[in-house]
Design an enzyme around this catalytic site. Structure first.
Site, PDB file in Angstrom:
ATOM      1  N   HIS A 135       0.869  -1.193   0.000  1.00  0.00           N
ATOM      2  CA  HIS A 135       0.000   0.000   0.000  1.00  0.00           C
ATOM      3  C   HIS A 135       0.907   1.245   0.000  1.00  0.00           C
ATOM      4  O   HIS A 135       0.991   1.980   0.985  1.00  0.00           O
ATOM      5  CB  HIS A 135      -0.899  -0.034   1.233  1.00  0.00           C
ATOM      6  CG  HIS A 135      -2.100   0.875   1.147  1.00  0.00           C
ATOM      7  ND1 HIS A 135      -2.365   1.669   0.047  1.00  0.00           N
ATOM      8  CD2 HIS A 135      -3.103   1.115   2.043  1.00  0.00           C
ATOM      9  CE1 HIS A 135      -3.474   2.359   0.267  1.00  0.00           C
ATOM     10  NE2 HIS A 135      -3.937   2.044   1.455  1.00  0.00           N
ATOM     11  N   GLN A 138      -0.363   4.971   0.832  1.00  0.00           N
ATOM     12  CA  GLN A 138      -0.612   5.144   2.261  1.00  0.00           C
ATOM     13  C   GLN A 138       0.698   5.426   2.998  1.00  0.00           C
ATOM     14  O   GLN A 138       0.776   6.347   3.819  1.00  0.00           O
ATOM     15  CB  GLN A 138      -1.287   3.881   2.829  1.00  0.00           C
ATOM     16  CG  GLN A 138      -1.543   3.958   4.317  1.00  0.00           C
ATOM     17  CD  GLN A 138      -2.628   4.969   4.675  1.00  0.00           C
ATOM     18  OE1 GLN A 138      -3.723   4.911   4.143  1.00  0.00           O
ATOM     19  NE2 GLN A 138      -2.325   5.898   5.564  1.00  0.00           N
ATOM     20  N   ASP A 230      -2.684  -1.774  12.264  1.00  0.00           N
ATOM     21  CA  ASP A 230      -3.657  -1.953  11.172  1.00  0.00           C
ATOM     22  C   ASP A 230      -4.569  -3.111  11.577  1.00  0.00           C
ATOM     23  O   ASP A 230      -4.274  -3.855  12.531  1.00  0.00           O
ATOM     24  CB  ASP A 230      -2.901  -2.272   9.861  1.00  0.00           C
ATOM     25  CG  ASP A 230      -3.829  -2.395   8.651  1.00  0.00           C
ATOM     26  OD1 ASP A 230      -4.967  -1.894   8.708  1.00  0.00           O
ATOM     27  OD2 ASP A 230      -3.405  -3.005   7.647  1.00  0.00           O
TER      28      ASP A 230
HETATM   29  N1  NVA Z   1      -4.500  -4.098   5.528  1.00  0.00           N
HETATM   30  C1  NVA Z   1      -5.722  -3.412   5.191  1.00  0.00           C
HETATM   31  C2  NVA Z   1      -5.422  -2.004   4.810  1.00  0.00           C
HETATM   32  C3  NVA Z   1      -6.629  -1.158   4.469  1.00  0.00           C
HETATM   33  C4  NVA Z   1      -6.277   0.235   4.056  1.00  0.00           C
HETATM   34  C5  NVA Z   1      -6.416  -4.146   4.051  1.00  0.00           C
HETATM   35  O1  NVA Z   1      -5.732  -4.555   3.123  1.00  0.00           O
HETATM   36  O2  NVA Z   1      -7.623  -4.328   4.125  1.00  0.00           O
HETATM   37  N1   CP Z   2      -6.350   3.627   4.270  1.00  0.00           N
HETATM   38  C1   CP Z   2      -7.069   3.336   3.163  1.00  0.00           C
HETATM   39  O1   CP Z   2      -6.545   3.002   2.105  1.00  0.00           O
HETATM   40  O2   CP Z   2      -8.409   3.447   3.334  1.00  0.00           O
HETATM   41  P1   CP Z   2      -9.553   2.980   2.350  1.00  0.00           P
HETATM   42  O3   CP Z   2      -9.547   1.472   2.349  1.00  0.00           O
HETATM   43  O4   CP Z   2     -10.802   3.544   2.916  1.00  0.00           O
HETATM   44  O5   CP Z   2      -9.247   3.497   0.980  1.00  0.00           O
END
Ligand code: NVA
Ligand code: CP
Length: 310
Positions: A135, A138, A230
């Site tokens: 990600h 982020q 997280d």
């Molecule tokens: N680890 C989480 C991050 C969400 C922004 C997911 O992948 O659902």
């Molecule tokens: N942190 C993040 O990516 O949030 P969303 O899943 O809401 O996009």
């Protein structure tokens, strides 16, 4: 001297140079100031960003769509059932076609390989808006937020408590690139990807910082400048949620755990948070918490990324 990033994909922080990372921060700061003072910054007038989502999203969807609009362009949203992608058309054909219409693609999906393939075949920049593996937008935002709050990055300690998931991986990439120390505490069976740890160790060695992977959340949080967590079950892992709740019970970020951090530590979370699981309200809503500044900064940092690569 400005580094030309036009046409570049943003799929992993590991692909960025330290200079490119700081350029993104400089542009983010300037765009944030311009937005606050009402100064026009339509650097992408007439451009179109395709936004492909095969997973849910609040922050990523809204910040990218608002961001491209503020830059003078337009965002086009494609949900899981909108494109021929994957089911009735190959990723490479889709990439080649989209490259003929759009100026950039942002994609959030499951398999990281799909994003790499899209990036390989699209003649326009591809921005990773989250995969099961990474990600990056982020974490670039997180580092920008740390820089705003602490004024430096190099030498700080970030403690990440919880699942060795996409967030842990991008934090390993990002912290090691900018010379931050990172300690990750996860239960066994849920540690981060070994290859990503090894690559991060190489960058960290070069930058003079340390990477620590442990089972012990107290050891990880000891003297931390930043405490990060997280969700225990990410998108796509919903059926494992109950089992994970048991395995991660010791890894909750609560007042007792954060006592081990520095007094002026900041609490961060990419959100969405499952309050009462990986973090409790006493921490998430404490004066040390910067979670909403962090969420806001997604807008400014992603605008910088779009302005630079598109
Ligand atoms: N680890 C989480 C991050 C969400 C922004 C997911 O992948 O659902
Ligand atoms: N942190 C993040 O990516 O949030 P969303 O899943 O809401 O996009």
């Amino acid at each position: 001297m400005a580094i030309n990033m036009k046409g570049k994909n943003l799929i992993s922080i590991a692909d960025l140079s330290v200079e490119e990372i700081y350029q993104i921060f400089d542009v983010s700061k300037s765009l944030k100031e311009k937005l606050y003072t009402g100064e026009s910054h339509k650097y992408l007038e007439g451009k179109t960003l395709g936004m492909i989502f095969t997973k849910r999203s609040t922050r990523t969807r809204v910040s990218f769509e608002t961001g491209i609009y503020q830059l003078g362009g337009i965002g086009m949203y494609f949900g899981p059932n909108d494109l021929q992608l994957g089911t009735s058309e190959s990723i490479s054909d889709t990439a080649k076609v989209l490259g003929r219409y759009l100026d950039g693609i942002m994609i959030r999906t499951f398999d990281h390989q799909d994003v790499l393939e899209l990036g390989k075949y699209a003649a326009i920049p591809v921005i990773n808006g989250l995969t099961d593996l990474l990600h990056p937008c982020q974490v670039l935002t997180d580092l920008f937020t740390v820089l705003e709050k602490k004024r430096v990055l190099k030498g700080l300690k970030l403690a990440y408590i919880g699942d060795g998931n996409n967030m842990a991986h991008s934090l390993l990439n990002g912290c090691s690139k900018v010379g931050m120390n990172i300690a990750i505490a996860s239960p066994s069976g849920y540690k981060p990807n070994k290859e990503i740890i090894e690559t991060a160790k190489k960058f960290a060695k070069y930058m003079g910082s340390k990477i620590e992977i442990t089972d012990d959340p107290v050891a990880a949080v000891k003297n931390a400048d930043i405490v990060y967590t997280d969700v225990w079950a990410s998108m796509g892992q919903e059926q494992e949620a109950q089992e994970r709740k048991k395995k991660f019970a010791k890894y909750q970020v609560n007042p007792k755990l954060v006592k081990n951090a520095k007094d002026d530590y900041i609490f961060m979370h990419c959100l969405p948070a499952h309050r009462g699981e990986e973090v409790v309200n006493e921490v998430a809503d404490s004066p040390n918490s910067v979670i909403f500044d962090e969420a806001e900064n997604r807008l400014h940092v992603q605008k910088a990324i779009m302005a630079l690569v598109m």
